[in-house]
Design a protein around this motif. Structure first.
Motif, PDB file in Angstrom:
ATOM      1  N   MET A 277       2.254  11.713  19.182  1.00  0.00           N
ATOM      2  CA  MET A 277       1.711  11.555  17.836  1.00  0.00           C
ATOM      3  C   MET A 277       0.494  12.453  17.650  1.00  0.00           C
ATOM      4  O   MET A 277      -0.270  12.682  18.585  1.00  0.00           O
ATOM      5  N   ASN A 278       0.339  12.982  16.438  1.00  0.00           N
ATOM      6  CA  ASN A 278      -0.884  13.713  16.127  1.00  0.00           C
ATOM      7  C   ASN A 278      -1.484  13.199  14.819  1.00  0.00           C
ATOM      8  O   ASN A 278      -0.962  12.270  14.204  1.00  0.00           O
ATOM      9  N   SER A 279      -2.569  13.804  14.381  1.00  0.00           N
ATOM     10  CA  SER A 279      -3.318  13.285  13.239  1.00  0.00           C
ATOM     11  C   SER A 279      -2.589  13.457  11.911  1.00  0.00           C
ATOM     12  O   SER A 279      -3.065  12.962  10.883  1.00  0.00           O
ATOM     13  N   ASN A 280      -1.467  14.168  11.909  1.00  0.00           N
ATOM     14  CA  ASN A 280      -0.694  14.330  10.680  1.00  0.00           C
ATOM     15  C   ASN A 280       0.193  13.124  10.385  1.00  0.00           C
ATOM     16  O   ASN A 280       0.830  13.076   9.336  1.00  0.00           O
ATOM     17  N   ASP A 306      -6.464   4.751  15.981  1.00  0.00           N
ATOM     18  CA  ASP A 306      -7.916   4.757  15.788  1.00  0.00           C
ATOM     19  C   ASP A 306      -8.506   6.089  16.259  1.00  0.00           C
ATOM     20  O   ASP A 306      -9.342   6.694  15.576  1.00  0.00           O
ATOM     21  N   GLU A 307      -8.061   6.530  17.426  1.00  0.00           N
ATOM     22  CA  GLU A 307      -8.560   7.781  17.998  1.00  0.00           C
ATOM     23  C   GLU A 307      -8.234   8.978  17.099  1.00  0.00           C
ATOM     24  O   GLU A 307      -9.051   9.892  16.950  1.00  0.00           O
ATOM     25  N   LEU A 308      -7.036   8.960  16.503  1.00  0.00           N
ATOM     26  CA  LEU A 308      -6.583  10.076  15.678  1.00  0.00           C
ATOM     27  C   LEU A 308      -7.007   9.940  14.221  1.00  0.00           C
ATOM     28  O   LEU A 308      -6.718  10.815  13.397  1.00  0.00           O
ATOM     29  N   ASP A 309      -7.673   8.828  13.906  1.00  0.00           N
ATOM     30  CA  ASP A 309      -8.139   8.566  12.543  1.00  0.00           C
ATOM     31  C   ASP A 309      -6.980   8.550  11.543  1.00  0.00           C
ATOM     32  O   ASP A 309      -7.079   9.094  10.438  1.00  0.00           O
ATOM     33  N   ILE A 310      -5.895   7.921  11.934  1.00  0.00           N
ATOM     34  CA  ILE A 310      -4.725   7.766  11.058  1.00  0.00           C
ATOM     35  C   ILE A 310      -4.870   6.458  10.287  1.00  0.00           C
ATOM     36  O   ILE A 310      -5.098   5.404  10.896  1.00  0.00           O
ATOM     37  N   PRO A 311      -4.748   6.473   8.968  1.00  0.00           N
ATOM     38  CA  PRO A 311      -4.820   5.219   8.202  1.00  0.00           C
ATOM     39  C   PRO A 311      -3.722   4.255   8.671  1.00  0.00           C
ATOM     40  O   PRO A 311      -2.545   4.610   8.683  1.00  0.00           O
ATOM     41  N   LYS A 343       1.205  -8.739   3.524  1.00  0.00           N
ATOM     42  CA  LYS A 343       0.213  -7.778   4.009  1.00  0.00           C
ATOM     43  C   LYS A 343       0.794  -6.362   4.059  1.00  0.00           C
ATOM     44  O   LYS A 343       0.097  -5.385   3.747  1.00  0.00           O
ATOM     45  N   MET A 344       2.048  -6.263   4.461  1.00  0.00           N
ATOM     46  CA  MET A 344       2.690  -4.948   4.522  1.00  0.00           C
ATOM     47  C   MET A 344       2.793  -4.336   3.127  1.00  0.00           C
ATOM     48  O   MET A 344       2.484  -3.157   2.930  1.00  0.00           O
ATOM     49  N   LEU A 345       3.222  -5.131   2.155  1.00  0.00           N
ATOM     50  CA  LEU A 345       3.339  -4.631   0.784  1.00  0.00           C
ATOM     51  C   LEU A 345       1.974  -4.220   0.240  1.00  0.00           C
ATOM     52  O   LEU A 345       1.840  -3.171  -0.407  1.00  0.00           O
ATOM     53  N   ASP A 346       0.944  -5.016   0.507  1.00  0.00           N
ATOM     54  CA  ASP A 346      -0.412  -4.682   0.061  1.00  0.00           C
ATOM     55  C   ASP A 346      -0.881  -3.373   0.695  1.00  0.00           C
ATOM     56  O   ASP A 346      -1.529  -2.546   0.042  1.00  0.00           O
ATOM     57  N   PHE A 347      -0.553  -3.189   1.976  1.00  0.00           N
ATOM     58  CA  PHE A 347      -0.961  -1.967   2.672  1.00  0.00           C
ATOM     59  C   PHE A 347      -0.305  -0.749   2.037  1.00  0.00           C
ATOM     60  O   PHE A 347      -0.962   0.275   1.796  1.00  0.00           O
ATOM     61  N   LEU A 348       0.989  -0.846   1.757  1.00  0.00           N
ATOM     62  CA  LEU A 348       1.695   0.291   1.165  1.00  0.00           C
ATOM     63  C   LEU A 348       1.119   0.627  -0.205  1.00  0.00           C
ATOM     64  O   LEU A 348       0.900   1.796  -0.530  1.00  0.00           O
ATOM     65  N   ILE A 349       0.853  -0.404  -1.005  1.00  0.00           N
ATOM     66  CA  ILE A 349       0.287  -0.173  -2.340  1.00  0.00           C
ATOM     67  C   ILE A 349      -1.097   0.454  -2.242  1.00  0.00           C
ATOM     68  O   ILE A 349      -1.442   1.367  -3.002  1.00  0.00           O
ATOM     69  N   SER A 350      -1.893   0.005  -1.273  1.00  0.00           N
ATOM     70  CA  SER A 350      -3.249   0.552  -1.099  1.00  0.00           C
ATOM     71  C   SER A 350      -3.219   2.009  -0.657  1.00  0.00           C
ATOM     72  O   SER A 350      -4.222   2.718  -0.779  1.00  0.00           O
ATOM     73  N   ASN A 351      -2.082   2.453  -0.134  1.00  0.00           N
ATOM     74  CA  ASN A 351      -1.937   3.861   0.274  1.00  0.00           C
ATOM     75  C   ASN A 351      -1.053   4.629  -0.701  1.00  0.00           C
ATOM     76  O   ASN A 351      -0.275   5.512  -0.327  1.00  0.00           O
ATOM     77  N   ASP A 352      -1.175   4.234  -1.978  1.00  0.00           N
ATOM     78  CA  ASP A 352      -0.551   4.964  -3.103  1.00  0.00           C
ATOM     79  C   ASP A 352       0.971   4.938  -3.099  1.00  0.00           C
ATOM     80  O   ASP A 352       1.619   5.854  -3.594  1.00  0.00           O
ATOM     81  N   VAL A 353       1.540   3.878  -2.525  1.00  0.00           N
ATOM     82  CA  VAL A 353       2.985   3.684  -2.650  1.00  0.00           C
ATOM     83  C   VAL A 353       3.185   2.629  -3.735  1.00  0.00           C
ATOM     84  O   VAL A 353       2.814   1.477  -3.577  1.00  0.00           O
TER      85      VAL A 353
END
Length: 357
Positions: A277-280, A306-311, A343-353
């Protein structure tokens, strides 16, 4: 026959049956230590797989069905012909075809040896809400795929099939009412490994070259990733807190990754979702049970992101809260599975889905 003789006969018979069972299990254990093929094949034939294990024909006649909640289910669409089980189902909310909405592409689990794209019985209304129908009711198009199963087929065939399914949807999706606003990759258990590795290929060009594959989707089209009790590190496939599951997962892993030792297999290391995995990597929602599951792998992924700063969000309930087994998140009669869905649905919506119902 006297009571004494009957008791003696019963004891001897019981002892004989018990001895036979022990011999069978010892023989099976010894055989599995050399090759897990007979053990896994026996389980498949005993009912873990309905119908043929690997088939180039759909298990049911392709059909369009309007379900009781209005969801349109388009079932058993063939997306490829190189490998068996290359069929997918599409769920469209309220039958509203050509409405632009995000598409969840779901890959089922089952240790690469069983499992099915239907994830239960989507056409029936029972006490347990169907997981994929629930996702559709919340405003997503949902596509669920089948793939070839071990021991006849092994790594990385399901990865190739997912790529074929994506290309099929890119070419023919509109014919089935899909008007995409991007895709969310979701995988459960073994399916989590498949989608995780696939997204790594889309986001890590060096890794894609290692596998001699090319990215199929533009990075901005991947709106999110959801890992449900996912296999993320094959080296840890047989390291849960349940001895029987460890034995089963070890057998499945050795077959799928074509190795005698999950700690030394080249394909096991190559398939590691966390390591490559990478930061993309896109915004990610992670959940796992706390009993007989891949909990430590989920925690490893959380730390890596956390290390890669991935939301990302890791939703985990400890054993003091409730005992939740492998794959708990799809059993929506469970209050914690329901909370996880929210929680999953809220997370997706908070990330512009933005789902559209």
């Amino acid at each position: 026959m006297s009571w004494k003789k009957l008791r003696r006969f019963t004891r001897i018979t019981f002892a004989g049956i018990l001895t036979a069972i022990v011999i069978i299990f010892v023989g099976l254990f010894i055989t599995t230590s050399f090759t897990p093929v007979p053990f896994i094949t026996l389980l498949q034939e005993a009912g873990m797989v309905e119908g043929e294990v690997n088939s180039f024909k759909p298990k049911e006649t392709p059909a369009e069905t309007v379900l009781s909640d209005g969801t349109l289910l388009v079932s058993d669409i063939q997306y490829g012909d190189k490998y068996p089980n290359s069929f997918l189902d599409i769920y469209i909310p309220e039958g509203q075809e050509d409405t632009r909405r995000p598409t969840i592409l779901f890959v089922h689990g089952g240790g690469f040896a069983w499992g099915d794209k239907t994830v239960g019985k989507p056409k029936e209304d029972d006490e347990s809400p169907h997981y994929l129908r629930t996702l559709a009711k919340n405003g997503f198009n949902v596509v669920s795929i089948n793939y070839a199963l071990t021991p006849e087929y092994d790594y990385p065939v399901p990865l190739f099939q997912l790529d074929q399914a994506v290309k099929f949807l890119q070419e023919y999706g509109k014919e089935y009412g899909l008007a995409d606003e991007g895709v969310i990759f979701m995988g459960q258990s073994a399916g989590g490994q498949v989608i995780g590795q696939y997204v790594n290929i889309q986001t890590n060009s060096k890794y894609a070259k290692q596998l001699n594959m090319k990215p199929t989707i533009n990075l901005n089209e991947i709106k999110g990733v959801v890992f449900n009790s996912a296999l993320l590190d094959g080296n840890q496939m047989d390291q849960t807190d349940n001895g029987l599951k460890n034995y089963l997962f070890n057998a499945m892993g050795r077959l799928f990754f074509d190795t005698d030792d999950l700690k030394k297999g080249y394909s096991v290391d190559q398939s590691n979702v966390i390591q490559h995995m990478n930061s993309n990597f896109p915004p990610t929602f992670i959940t796992d049970g706390n009993s007989g599951s891949f909990t430590e792998q989920a925690k490893d992924l959380d730390r890596r992101m956390d290390e890669l700063d991935i939301p990302h969000q890791f939703n985990y309930y400890d054993k003091k809260t409730a005992k939740l087994t492998h794959g708990y998140e799809s059993l929506l009669t469970n209050e914690y599975a329901k909370k996880n869905m929210e929680k999953m649905l809220d997370f997706l919506i908070s990330n512009d889905v933005e789902p559209i119902s």
